[in-house]
Design a protein around this motif. Sequence first.
Motif, PDB file in Angstrom:
ATOM      1  N   ARG A  38      10.249  15.052  -6.426  1.00  0.00           N
ATOM      2  CA  ARG A  38       9.282  14.153  -5.850  1.00  0.00           C
ATOM      3  C   ARG A  38       9.464  12.773  -5.981  1.00  0.00           C
ATOM      4  N   VAL A  39      10.202  12.327  -6.877  1.00  0.00           N
ATOM      5  CA  VAL A  39      10.653  10.789  -6.933  1.00  0.00           C
ATOM      6  C   VAL A  39      11.393  10.613  -5.654  1.00  0.00           C
ATOM      7  N   ALA A  40      12.144  11.449  -5.288  1.00  0.00           N
ATOM      8  CA  ALA A  40      13.228  10.850  -4.470  1.00  0.00           C
ATOM      9  C   ALA A  40      12.459  11.139  -2.959  1.00  0.00           C
ATOM     10  N   VAL A  41      11.423  12.046  -2.788  1.00  0.00           N
ATOM     11  CA  VAL A  41      10.549  12.265  -1.584  1.00  0.00           C
ATOM     12  C   VAL A  41       9.610  10.820  -1.529  1.00  0.00           C
ATOM     13  N   GLU A  42       9.057  10.396  -2.526  1.00  0.00           N
ATOM     14  CA  GLU A  42       8.271   9.337  -2.627  1.00  0.00           C
ATOM     15  C   GLU A  42       8.989   8.050  -2.451  1.00  0.00           C
ATOM     16  N   GLN A  43      10.163   7.871  -2.803  1.00  0.00           N
ATOM     17  CA  GLN A  43      11.029   6.866  -2.608  1.00  0.00           C
ATOM     18  C   GLN A  43      11.345   6.569  -1.034  1.00  0.00           C
ATOM     19  N   LEU A  44      11.732   7.613  -0.457  1.00  0.00           N
ATOM     20  CA  LEU A  44      11.761   7.681   0.901  1.00  0.00           C
ATOM     21  C   LEU A  44      10.578   7.257   1.979  1.00  0.00           C
ATOM     22  N   ILE A  48      10.154   4.293   4.341  1.00  0.00           N
ATOM     23  CA  ILE A  48       9.925   4.222   5.755  1.00  0.00           C
ATOM     24  C   ILE A  48       8.893   3.316   6.009  1.00  0.00           C
ATOM     25  N   TRP A  49       7.934   3.505   5.222  1.00  0.00           N
ATOM     26  CA  TRP A  49       6.542   2.574   5.347  1.00  0.00           C
ATOM     27  C   TRP A  49       6.852   0.961   5.129  1.00  0.00           C
ATOM     28  N   ARG A  50       7.709   0.720   4.330  1.00  0.00           N
ATOM     29  CA  ARG A  50       8.275  -0.718   4.094  1.00  0.00           C
ATOM     30  C   ARG A  50       9.033  -1.166   5.389  1.00  0.00           C
ATOM     31  N   ILE A  51       9.971  -0.428   5.961  1.00  0.00           N
ATOM     32  CA  ILE A  51      10.514  -0.631   7.207  1.00  0.00           C
ATOM     33  C   ILE A  51       9.721  -0.903   8.357  1.00  0.00           C
ATOM     34  N   ASP A 154       3.969  10.193  -9.747  1.00  0.00           N
ATOM     35  CA  ASP A 154       2.570   9.650  -9.289  1.00  0.00           C
ATOM     36  C   ASP A 154       2.614   8.104  -8.917  1.00  0.00           C
ATOM     37  N   LEU A 155       3.422   7.392  -9.852  1.00  0.00           N
ATOM     38  CA  LEU A 155       3.624   5.880  -9.567  1.00  0.00           C
ATOM     39  C   LEU A 155       4.271   5.523  -8.253  1.00  0.00           C
ATOM     40  N   TRP A 156       5.299   6.410  -7.951  1.00  0.00           N
ATOM     41  CA  TRP A 156       6.046   6.214  -6.596  1.00  0.00           C
ATOM     42  C   TRP A 156       5.203   6.472  -5.394  1.00  0.00           C
ATOM     43  N   HIS A 157       4.261   7.573  -5.771  1.00  0.00           N
ATOM     44  CA  HIS A 157       3.426   7.949  -4.571  1.00  0.00           C
ATOM     45  C   HIS A 157       2.333   7.077  -4.477  1.00  0.00           C
ATOM     46  N   MET A 158       1.749   6.254  -5.466  1.00  0.00           N
ATOM     47  CA  MET A 158       0.875   5.170  -5.479  1.00  0.00           C
ATOM     48  C   MET A 158       1.572   4.084  -4.598  1.00  0.00           C
ATOM     49  N   ALA A 159       2.945   3.688  -4.934  1.00  0.00           N
ATOM     50  CA  ALA A 159       3.470   2.714  -4.373  1.00  0.00           C
ATOM     51  C   ALA A 159       3.622   2.877  -2.760  1.00  0.00           C
ATOM     52  N   ALA A 160       4.108   4.121  -2.463  1.00  0.00           N
ATOM     53  CA  ALA A 160       4.283   4.536  -1.032  1.00  0.00           C
ATOM     54  C   ALA A 160       2.872   4.622  -0.291  1.00  0.00           C
ATOM     55  N   TYR A 161       1.834   5.007  -0.995  1.00  0.00           N
ATOM     56  CA  TYR A 161       0.405   4.927  -0.254  1.00  0.00           C
ATOM     57  C   TYR A 161       0.051   3.392  -0.134  1.00  0.00           C
ATOM     58  N   ARG A 192     -11.313   2.711   6.431  1.00  0.00           N
ATOM     59  CA  ARG A 192     -12.551   3.090   5.733  1.00  0.00           C
ATOM     60  C   ARG A 192     -12.600   4.330   4.794  1.00  0.00           C
ATOM     61  N   ASP A 193     -11.431   5.188   5.286  1.00  0.00           N
ATOM     62  CA  ASP A 193     -11.076   6.379   4.352  1.00  0.00           C
ATOM     63  C   ASP A 193     -10.059   5.869   3.488  1.00  0.00           C
ATOM     64  N   ALA A 194      -8.798   5.198   3.954  1.00  0.00           N
ATOM     65  CA  ALA A 194      -7.565   4.852   3.102  1.00  0.00           C
ATOM     66  C   ALA A 194      -8.118   4.044   1.960  1.00  0.00           C
ATOM     67  N   VAL A 195      -8.850   2.899   2.090  1.00  0.00           N
ATOM     68  CA  VAL A 195      -9.141   2.428   0.749  1.00  0.00           C
ATOM     69  C   VAL A 195      -9.776   2.924  -0.229  1.00  0.00           C
ATOM     70  N   PRO A 196     -11.108   3.691  -0.075  1.00  0.00           N
ATOM     71  CA  PRO A 196     -11.625   4.442  -0.937  1.00  0.00           C
ATOM     72  C   PRO A 196     -10.664   5.479  -1.904  1.00  0.00           C
ATOM     73  N   ALA A 197      -9.750   6.020  -1.006  1.00  0.00           N
ATOM     74  CA  ALA A 197      -8.884   6.958  -1.446  1.00  0.00           C
ATOM     75  C   ALA A 197      -7.781   6.388  -2.306  1.00  0.00           C
TER      76      ALA A 197
END
Length: 270
Positions: A38-44, A48-51, A154-161, A192-197
């Motif tokens: 999952r770390v490799a997946v979240e880092q990619l 993607i979103w950073r680019i 989970d921390l990488w997921h938060m960063a990606a989100y 309106r959905d993403a921020v509370p999530a």
Amino acid sequence: MTDHSTRHRGALPLRAVCRLALALMLLIPSLASATIDRVAVEQLQLDIWRIRADFHMYTVMGGDSAYHDLLERGMRQGRTSFQALARAAESEQEVALLNNLTPQWDAFLGSASKNTIAELGYTDTYAAQDVNRLAAVMSSQLDNFSAADAEHADLWHMAAYMQRMASEYLALAADPAGGMAVDTGEGRLEFRDAVPAFDTLLQETRRKYRDDEAVNRALEQVASKWSFIRQSLVKFYEDSVPFLVHRYTEQIISTLDQATSMPASAQAAG
């Protein structure tokens, strides 16, 4: 009289078996480490979103070369993450994932490198839409892939989100039509959905790491920085501040990145 040489020769196969067993035991962890986790997946996902974010920030900043350099650096980091994912792919499902992602990834990088803002004074609409669309398509495939769990995923997921929200914000800010032309299809985020999530994600992660002093301290910093830009995302159409969102997102992700490399001071609570 006992033939010691015969007894010695007879013991050799047993020792050989033991050595073979030990070698196999040592080999198994190395094989397991090749599995996509999952770390490799979240880092990619993060890359993607950073680019995507950097592509649109380059537009927002009117072709400033510093932001072109930032985009180039993000693409180099993305290539590193993608190559790491490719090297880890072994199972049939993992190879299938890479086979699907590879042409999309190549097209994504191709489109991201075609921002015409510096040359023409505007960004080609088709390039922008391709960056948006391909980011969403690849992210959806990664979301649906069942990866092995890993520490700090989970921390990488938060960063990606967080990066995904920022990329959406910057895509809207860069759109001369005020967001009406942003074509992300099913990948479109509604703040309106993403921020509370994200609020919920941050709260749950802080609870999980409440007994880990180092990570909890990092999450406190994340919460503080998040508070500076949270309302900007909610009220995008009232007061657009892309520079602040971009800067604070970078800081949040840097803090989370550092947290993943911190030695745990206490066992994180489950």
